[in-house]
Structure formats: C-alpha cells, structure tokens
Design a protein around this motif. Structure first.
Motif, PDB file in Angstrom:
ATOM      1  N   SER A 116      54.364 -15.633  50.478  1.00 36.83           N
ATOM      2  CA  SER A 116      53.073 -14.964  50.526  1.00 36.83           C
ATOM      3  C   SER A 116      52.629 -14.520  49.139  1.00 36.83           C
ATOM      4  CB  SER A 116      53.138 -13.770  51.483  1.00 36.83           C
ATOM      5  OG  SER A 116      51.838 -13.274  51.754  1.00 36.83           O
ATOM      6  N   SER A 117      51.511 -13.761  49.089  1.00 40.39           N
ATOM      7  CA  SER A 117      50.998 -13.229  47.833  1.00 40.39           C
ATOM      8  C   SER A 117      50.156 -11.995  48.149  1.00 40.39           C
ATOM      9  CB  SER A 117      50.139 -14.275  47.106  1.00 40.39           C
ATOM     10  OG  SER A 117      48.869 -14.384  47.728  1.00 40.39           O
ATOM     11  N   PRO A 118      49.818 -11.167  47.155  1.00 41.25           N
ATOM     12  CA  PRO A 118      49.032  -9.951  47.418  1.00 41.25           C
ATOM     13  C   PRO A 118      47.645 -10.219  48.012  1.00 41.25           C
ATOM     14  CG  PRO A 118      50.108  -9.791  45.291  1.00 41.25           C
ATOM     15  CD  PRO A 118      50.301 -11.202  45.761  1.00 41.25           C
ATOM     16  N   ARG A 119      47.102 -11.404  47.811  1.00 42.30           N
ATOM     17  CA  ARG A 119      45.787 -11.713  48.377  1.00 42.30           C
ATOM     18  C   ARG A 119      45.865 -12.000  49.876  1.00 42.30           C
ATOM     19  NH1 ARG A 119      41.313 -15.972  45.908  1.00 42.30           N
ATOM     20  NH2 ARG A 119      40.051 -16.216  47.792  1.00 42.30           N
ATOM     21  N   ILE A 120      47.030 -12.360  50.360  1.00 42.35           N
ATOM     22  CA  ILE A 120      47.200 -12.770  51.752  1.00 42.35           C
ATOM     23  C   ILE A 120      47.516 -11.566  52.630  1.00 42.35           C
ATOM     24  CG2 ILE A 120      48.650 -14.113  53.326  1.00 42.35           C
ATOM     25  CD1 ILE A 120      49.029 -16.112  51.001  1.00 42.35           C
ATOM     26  N   TRP A 121      46.731 -11.378  53.687  1.00 43.59           N
ATOM     27  CA  TRP A 121      47.011 -10.346  54.684  1.00 43.59           C
ATOM     28  C   TRP A 121      48.141 -10.792  55.609  1.00 43.59           C
ATOM     29  CZ3 TRP A 121      45.410  -5.430  56.182  1.00 43.59           C
ATOM     30  CH2 TRP A 121      45.721  -5.049  57.487  1.00 43.59           C
ATOM     31  N   GLU A 122      48.094 -12.068  55.992  1.00 42.82           N
ATOM     32  CA  GLU A 122      49.091 -12.608  56.911  1.00 42.82           C
ATOM     33  C   GLU A 122      49.193 -14.109  56.695  1.00 42.82           C
ATOM     34  OE1 GLU A 122      50.047 -11.411  61.390  1.00 42.82           O
ATOM     35  OE2 GLU A 122      48.212 -12.616  61.262  1.00 42.82           O
ATOM     36  N   ARG A 123      50.420 -14.630  56.748  1.00 44.89           N
ATOM     37  CA  ARG A 123      50.626 -16.057  56.471  1.00 44.89           C
ATOM     38  C   ARG A 123      51.180 -16.775  57.701  1.00 44.89           C
ATOM     39  NH1 ARG A 123      54.307 -19.772  53.539  1.00 44.89           N
ATOM     40  NH2 ARG A 123      53.020 -21.157  52.251  1.00 44.89           N
ATOM     41  N   LYS A 124      50.547 -16.573  58.819  1.00 45.84           N
ATOM     42  CA  LYS A 124      50.893 -17.310  60.025  1.00 45.84           C
ATOM     43  C   LYS A 124      50.115 -18.621  60.013  1.00 45.84           C
ATOM     44  CE  LYS A 124      52.003 -13.500  63.174  1.00 45.84           C
ATOM     45  NZ  LYS A 124      51.575 -12.780  64.398  1.00 45.84           N
ATOM     46  N   TYR A 125      50.802 -19.740  59.932  1.00 43.91           N
ATOM     47  CA  TYR A 125      50.086 -21.013  59.879  1.00 43.91           C
ATOM     48  C   TYR A 125      49.583 -21.411  61.267  1.00 43.91           C
ATOM     49  CZ  TYR A 125      48.804 -25.809  59.898  1.00 43.91           C
ATOM     50  OH  TYR A 125      48.096 -26.959  60.116  1.00 43.91           O
ATOM     51  N   GLU A 126      48.281 -21.622  61.351  1.00 40.27           N
ATOM     52  CA  GLU A 126      47.618 -22.017  62.595  1.00 40.27           C
ATOM     53  C   GLU A 126      46.691 -23.186  62.285  1.00 40.27           C
ATOM     54  OE1 GLU A 126      47.606 -17.272  63.698  1.00 40.27           O
ATOM     55  OE2 GLU A 126      45.753 -18.281  63.133  1.00 40.27           O
ATOM     56  N   ILE A 127      46.876 -24.300  62.954  1.00 37.65           N
ATOM     57  CA  ILE A 127      46.086 -25.490  62.655  1.00 37.65           C
ATOM     58  C   ILE A 127      44.593 -25.219  62.758  1.00 37.65           C
ATOM     59  CG2 ILE A 127      46.312 -26.374  65.026  1.00 37.65           C
ATOM     60  CD1 ILE A 127      46.313 -29.209  63.859  1.00 37.65           C
ATOM     61  N   ASP A 128      44.205 -24.378  63.718  1.00 40.35           N
ATOM     62  CA  ASP A 128      42.774 -24.116  63.917  1.00 40.35           C
ATOM     63  C   ASP A 128      42.162 -23.348  62.757  1.00 40.35           C
ATOM     64  OD1 ASP A 128      42.341 -20.998  65.000  1.00 40.35           O
ATOM     65  OD2 ASP A 128      44.340 -21.795  65.314  1.00 40.35           O
ATOM     66  N   SER A 129      42.981 -22.554  62.025  1.00 41.21           N
ATOM     67  CA  SER A 129      42.437 -21.800  60.895  1.00 41.21           C
ATOM     68  C   SER A 129      41.790 -22.715  59.870  1.00 41.21           C
ATOM     69  CB  SER A 129      43.545 -20.991  60.219  1.00 41.21           C
ATOM     70  OG  SER A 129      43.940 -19.894  60.999  1.00 41.21           O
ATOM     71  N   LEU A 130      42.340 -23.903  59.697  1.00 43.41           N
ATOM     72  CA  LEU A 130      41.790 -24.850  58.738  1.00 43.41           C
ATOM     73  C   LEU A 130      40.600 -25.617  59.302  1.00 43.41           C
ATOM     74  CD1 LEU A 130      45.126 -26.188  57.233  1.00 43.41           C
ATOM     75  CD2 LEU A 130      43.560 -24.489  56.265  1.00 43.41           C
ATOM     76  N   CYS A 131      40.514 -25.694  60.624  1.00 45.79           N
ATOM     77  CA  CYS A 131      39.389 -26.387  61.247  1.00 45.79           C
ATOM     78  C   CYS A 131      38.081 -25.629  61.048  1.00 45.79           C
ATOM     79  CB  CYS A 131      39.628 -26.549  62.749  1.00 45.79           C
ATOM     80  SG  CYS A 131      41.003 -27.605  63.226  1.00 45.79           S
ATOM     81  N   PHE A 132      38.125 -24.322  61.223  1.00 49.75           N
ATOM     82  CA  PHE A 132      36.892 -23.546  61.306  1.00 49.75           C
ATOM     83  C   PHE A 132      36.039 -23.580  60.038  1.00 49.75           C
ATOM     84  CE2 PHE A 132      38.854 -21.659  65.104  1.00 49.75           C
ATOM     85  CZ  PHE A 132      37.757 -21.653  65.961  1.00 49.75           C
TER      86      PHE A 132
END
Length: 432
Positions: A116-132
């Motif tokens: 992760s990194s300080p910019r990321i709130w949460e790093r749960k990979y979800e295929i739909d996150s990239l679709c939207f």
C-alpha cells in the motif's frame, strides 16, 4: 449546479408526486452539494458519504443521475471529466487499490499486509473497480460527444487495466498481489497467506474482493467479469472511433472474447428449479456459489451494466432465482422484500438492490411499487441507507450513503421519462 437541481426536480414534480419529489430533490442534490472537493491539480475528489475516502466504483455510480443532463449543462460535463481524471490518476498510482485518500495523508487501512501507500485508503483488489472509471469515460463521450478526456491519461489507464486483467487470468502463477487484514472478520481478508482461494484458469479474470468489499469465496466473480467484457467493448469502440488505435482495439477485443468464453464455459450452471442460470462466483475447479449481492455489478444488474438485454432468457431465469427464497441473500418481511448482502446483517434489505430490481424491470407498475417501498422504508430521514431490516426500517446501516441516494434518483428519473442513457443490447456480449 443549483439550476440543474431545480430544473430536474421541477420536471420530476410534474410527473410524479409530492413525497417522491421531496426525497428525490434531497438525494439528487446530495452528491453535488456534499461530497465533492476540487483539488489543486484540477481534478475533483468524491467521498462516498460517511466514509472520507473515494472509491473508484462509488464515485462513478454516484454520478449516474447526472450523466443524462451533461450534454445540456457544459459545467456539469466539466465536473464529470474532472472526477474521471482523478479516477484515472488513482489507477495510475495503483490499479489494485479500490479506495483512495484526497492526499497522501496515510488515512484508512494502513495496517493491512499488502503493498500500500499513504494515498491509498484501502487496497482490496476488485475487478469492478477498474471497470467503472472506463465506463464513465465512455459514457461522457456517448452523452456529450467530448473527446478531450480521452487523452494519454485515459489510454495509459486502459493499458494498465488490460495488463492487470491479463495477469489475473492466471492468478496462481502470474500475480504478486497479496492481501491480509488481521483482527478482522474473515470476509475482510484473503486465505492462503493473502493469495485467496485456489483457482484454475478459465479465461475470466480473478478478483480478490466483491463489489461489497467482501472477499470472494471463489476467485472468478461472474458479474464482475461480465462488466469487464462490456467495458472492453466500450474500449474497442473508442479505440477505433476516437483514438485511431487499432492495436488497442485488438487487445481489448481479444481479452473480451476470452472473458466472454470463460463466462459461457464456467459461469453458467444447471439448477433443478430454474434450469440454467448464472453462478455468482466460480473457481475453475468445479466450485460454484449460487447467490447474488445487492452491490453492483450484480447478476441482477446484468442488463444495466451492458452484458445482456433485460428479456434475455438466461438472465430471466437467473433473475427468478435471485428474487426467490432459494437465493440466500433474498429477504421477505412485513416492511419489504428484496435483495440483501452478506456485507450487512442477516435479513437486511438494500435500497440499491431494490433500485436495480426496478431499473431492470420492464413493468412500469413494478417500478412504481419499488419507489413506494423505498419511500416507506427510509425511516423518516428523507434519504436512502445502505440497508434496513425487512420488518423494521428504523433499523438501518449507514445514515449517509450517496450511492444509494443516486440509485433512488436513477429509478425516479426512469419512471419520469428522464433517464436517457442506457446500454445497447445489440452491442453486448451476453451468452446467446
């Protein structure tokens, strides 16, 4: 944006009733007035409501009711582009992350065991996150004809997404993604030291978590992959019609075809009571999960995300299963009946699920019935919640959930004849 809210609300008032109009006005104004923060780089940060982070998924779905009016309101179109550019910048930062901070302040789930990194709130990979975000870019073009946002930043985002989805077609052998969260429910972490449950290649692309942010029981989320296939078709069209990039179009088409074939071969299963239906998740090893989740993309939302027509026989059989007691996430009570989620308590119904049920229905009376249900179950707050108890709507989760407000608005706009942006069933990749 006050003029937009007033104009649309006045039309809704003419075509519906006083109670519907009052709740619509509050929900329609909510995202515009309370969730958006312009950033120094010219992009716009959108928080999800009562959680101070920007989800790639939520920040797109929160905008759904406004897309119908973007062509007539250039300032609104500029706002949508600014949000989309923020999303694409987030993807460039880390395409595996699902939610981001407005700045690298280290807020959120920094104790998770992942890269992760300080910019990321949460790093749960979800295929739909990239679709939207890719769907939002395509929809802005479809509604307004604009192409200025389909720039190098967009092309870079598309290529990152395609590369990741290719990697995750063989998660076991090619992926370095890992995620663990200790001292949390099992749905918040991945088994096998963060790798997730065992899978075998199917042509589909693996996902660690569902649109609910819950861990996948099996690695291939079928509605998420259907959404990916539909979005890849969007990319094909943009690559040819706008970008003049035949190589990118071919890459998108090739991956889309593999995902579609994977859904056909592995994502459809036979049941005794409903015949052939879509499974919610599979693993390529014979494992399958028969259920649906109120979060979108869902099996219920397949026509809405562009996978199939609403009268497709396989979809209708799946829909009948989803809206029946055989689906473990369908709840019926004295206050309402509809789709829930393992993400919330047992017997809690989601307004988002009800709205999706209405938006995918071909029966106007059914749409109006669902609007009435949503109005009766808001616990007198005048807004939608994440979920409510099937027998007692005063018991609810999340007092402020902008995505749910947006989906209520979408259904009202649909009934009022103001919802103009829909997928073209002739251009989708559903099972024939």
């Amino acid at each position: 944006m006050a003029d937009l809210v007033r104009e649309v609300t006045e039309t809704v008032a003419q075509r519906t009733d006083e109670r519907t109009t009052a709740v619509f006005r509050r929900c329609f104004a909510d995202t515009l007035e309370a969730t958006m923060t312009p950033l120094p780089d010219g992009t716009v940060f959108v928080l999800t409501g009562d959680i101070p982070a920007m989800w790639l998924r939520d920040s797109t779905t929160q905008l759904a009711p406004y897309l119908h009016f973007a062509d007539a309101h250039p300032a609104l179109a500029d706002l949508l582009v600014a949000i989309n550019r923020r999303q694409l910048d987030d993807i460039a930062h880390d395409p595996y992350a699902n939610a981001f901070n407005a700045e690298p302040n280290g807020a959120g789930h920094q104790a998770d065991i992942t890269d992760s990194s300080p910019r990321i709130w949460e790093r749960k990979y979800e295929i739909d996150s990239l679709c939207f975000p890719l769907r939002l870019a395509s929809d802005i073009h479809r509604v307004t004809g604009r192409t200025d946002h389909l720039d190098a930043r967009f092309v870079d985002g598309v290529r990152r997404v395609i590369e990741l989805w290719r990697t995750e077609q063989d998660h076991e052998n090619r992926s370095t993604y890992r995620f663990e969260r200790h001292d949390a429910p099992s749905t918040d972490t991945l088994v096998r030291e963060g790798r997730g449950s065992l899978t075998a290649p199917t042509g589909m692309s693996w996902s660690a978590f569902r649109p609910s942010d819950d861990a996948c029981a099996f690695g291939y989320n079928v509605p998420g992959n259907a959404f990916a296939a539909s979005v890849l078709r969007d990319v094909e069209h943009l690559a040819i019609d706008v970008l003049d990039d035949t190589e990118l179009a071919a890459e998108a088409a090739s991956l889309r075809e593999e995902i579609e074939e994977g859904i056909r071969a592995h994502g459809v299963t036979e049941t005794a009571s409903h015949g052939a239906i879509y499974a919610y998740e599979v693993d390529g090893l014979g494992g399958r999960l028969l259920m649906d989740d109120a979060n979108v993309p869902s099996l219920l939302s397949l026509p809405l995300i562009g996978w199939c027509a609403s009268d497709d026989p396989l979809y209708l059989a799946t829909r009948a299963f989803i809206l029946s007691p055989e689906n473990p996430t369908f709840f019926a009570g004295t206050a309402a009946y509809g789709l829930g989620s393992p993400h919330t308590p047992e017997e809690y119904i989601w307004p988002i699920g009800l709205a999706i049920e209405g938006l995918t229905s071909t029966d106007v009376d059914e749409k109006r019935r669902i609007i009435d249900t949503l109005l009766r179950t808001d616990a007198g707050t005048g807004v939608m919640h994440e979920s409510f108890h099937k027998d007692d709507p005063s018991l609810f989760t999340r007092p402020w959930f902008s995505w749910a407000n947006a989906m209520f608005c979408e259904l009202v706009l649909d009934v009022a004849g103001l919802r103009t942006l829909d997928r073209d069933p002739a251009a989708v990749g559903g099972v024939r």
